[in-house]
Write an enzyme that holds these catalytic residues in place. Structure first.
Site, PDB file in Angstrom:
ATOM      1  N   CYS A  78      71.261   0.549  -3.728  1.00 20.23           N
ATOM      2  CA  CYS A  78      69.869   1.113  -3.878  1.00 20.23           C
ATOM      3  C   CYS A  78      69.366   0.352  -5.148  1.00 20.23           C
ATOM      4  CB  CYS A  78      70.282   2.684  -4.361  1.00 20.23           C
ATOM      5  SG  CYS A  78      71.008   3.580  -3.293  1.00 20.23           S
ATOM      6  N   ASP A  79      67.966   0.536  -5.077  1.00 20.13           N
ATOM      7  CA  ASP A  79      67.327  -0.095  -6.354  1.00 20.13           C
ATOM      8  C   ASP A  79      65.969   0.584  -6.328  1.00 20.13           C
ATOM      9  OD1 ASP A  79      66.972  -2.305  -8.294  1.00 20.13           O
ATOM     10  OD2 ASP A  79      65.231  -2.153  -7.508  1.00 20.13           O
ATOM     11  N   SER A  80      65.560   1.040  -7.490  1.00 15.52           N
ATOM     12  CA  SER A  80      64.088   1.781  -7.737  1.00 15.52           C
ATOM     13  C   SER A  80      63.244   1.047  -8.533  1.00 15.52           C
ATOM     14  CB  SER A  80      64.328   2.802  -8.337  1.00 15.52           C
ATOM     15  OG  SER A  80      65.222   3.950  -7.512  1.00 15.52           O
ATOM     16  N   GLY A 115      64.673   1.748  -2.543  1.00 13.87           N
ATOM     17  CA  GLY A 115      65.156   1.066  -1.615  1.00 13.87           C
ATOM     18  C   GLY A 115      66.750   1.463  -1.134  1.00 13.87           C
TER      19      GLY A 115
END
Length: 226
Positions: A78-80, A115
């Site tokens: 995950c990435d933000s 994501g």
């Protein structure tokens, strides 16, 4: 057959908030930090950037993973990032950067994109998507900004704010899933699992408790004959 194996979820992230989000939903992940340098990836689109970083994090963990033969192993990366005024904000570079961002963001709105890249290692399949939530920031004062940044919290999170920590009072409201802002959307995770023909309930930890039904007690009644 892989379909009958118990599920194991590996979280490719050092984020305590993501781990707590999963744990609160009855999922106890293994954690392997990806070590991906987020600054090396660039894009003009926030949604594409966070998804590419999520892919890279999952892939980095895959290269070090040793799948167990008696489990169906899944990896979630995950990435933000925060999209604000046409710019993409990840983690601030330093305290001065965090203060400058908050001076711009206060009283206004941005969109937090997270994501998600879910890899079924055992089956060799992947599902991915981006969740987006609009965030409306409070009209905070200079003193509030300075005091908040001095705590260090804004320096380690995308967009320089949280909703589940000290930054919570500085967010007036959101439009969308709050988990997206924390960094992991549970509804999206369920949909990604469904794409892989897997139920999210299969990730619930053994011993996950349920609330008693109305009219029943969670404490067993004593056996008169005992």
């Amino acid at each position: 057959m892989s379909g009958s194996l118990p599920l194991r979820l590996v979280l490719a992230s050092a984020s305590p908030a993501r781990r707590k989000t999963l744990q609160a939903a009855g999922i106890e992940p293994d954690v392997l930090v990806s070590g991906v340098d987020e600054s090396l990836v660039a894009s003009d689109r926030a949604d594409e950037l966070c998804l590419e970083l999520a892919r890279l994090k999952a892939q980095a963990v895959l290269t070090r993973l040793r799948p167990a033969q008696d489990q169906r192993t899944l990896v979630i990366g995950c990435d933000s990032v925060l999209e604000f005024d046409g710019q993409i904000f990840g983690k601030p570079a330093d305290s001065a950067d965090a203060i400058h961002r908050w001076e711009r963001m206060r009283g206004r709105s941005g969109v937090l994109h997270s994501g998600h890249c879910l890899v079924d290692v055992t089956a060799g399949r992947r599902a991915e998507a981006v969740a987006s939530t609009t965030v409306h920031f409070a009209a905070v004062s200079d003193d509030e900004i300075a005091t908040y940044v001095a705590t260090g919290e804004p320096l380690v999170v995308a967009g320089a704010f949280t909703i589940d920590g000290l930054g919570g009072p500085f967010v007036e409201r959101i439009e969308g899933d709050p988990g997206t802002v924390v960094g992991l959307s549970l509804p999206l995770l369920r949909r990604l699992l469904a794409e892989l023909n897997l139920p999210i309930t299969g990730l619930w930890s053994r011993g996950t408790s349920t609330h008693p039904t109305p009219g029943t007690s969670a404490t067993p009644k004593p056996n008169p004959g005992a």
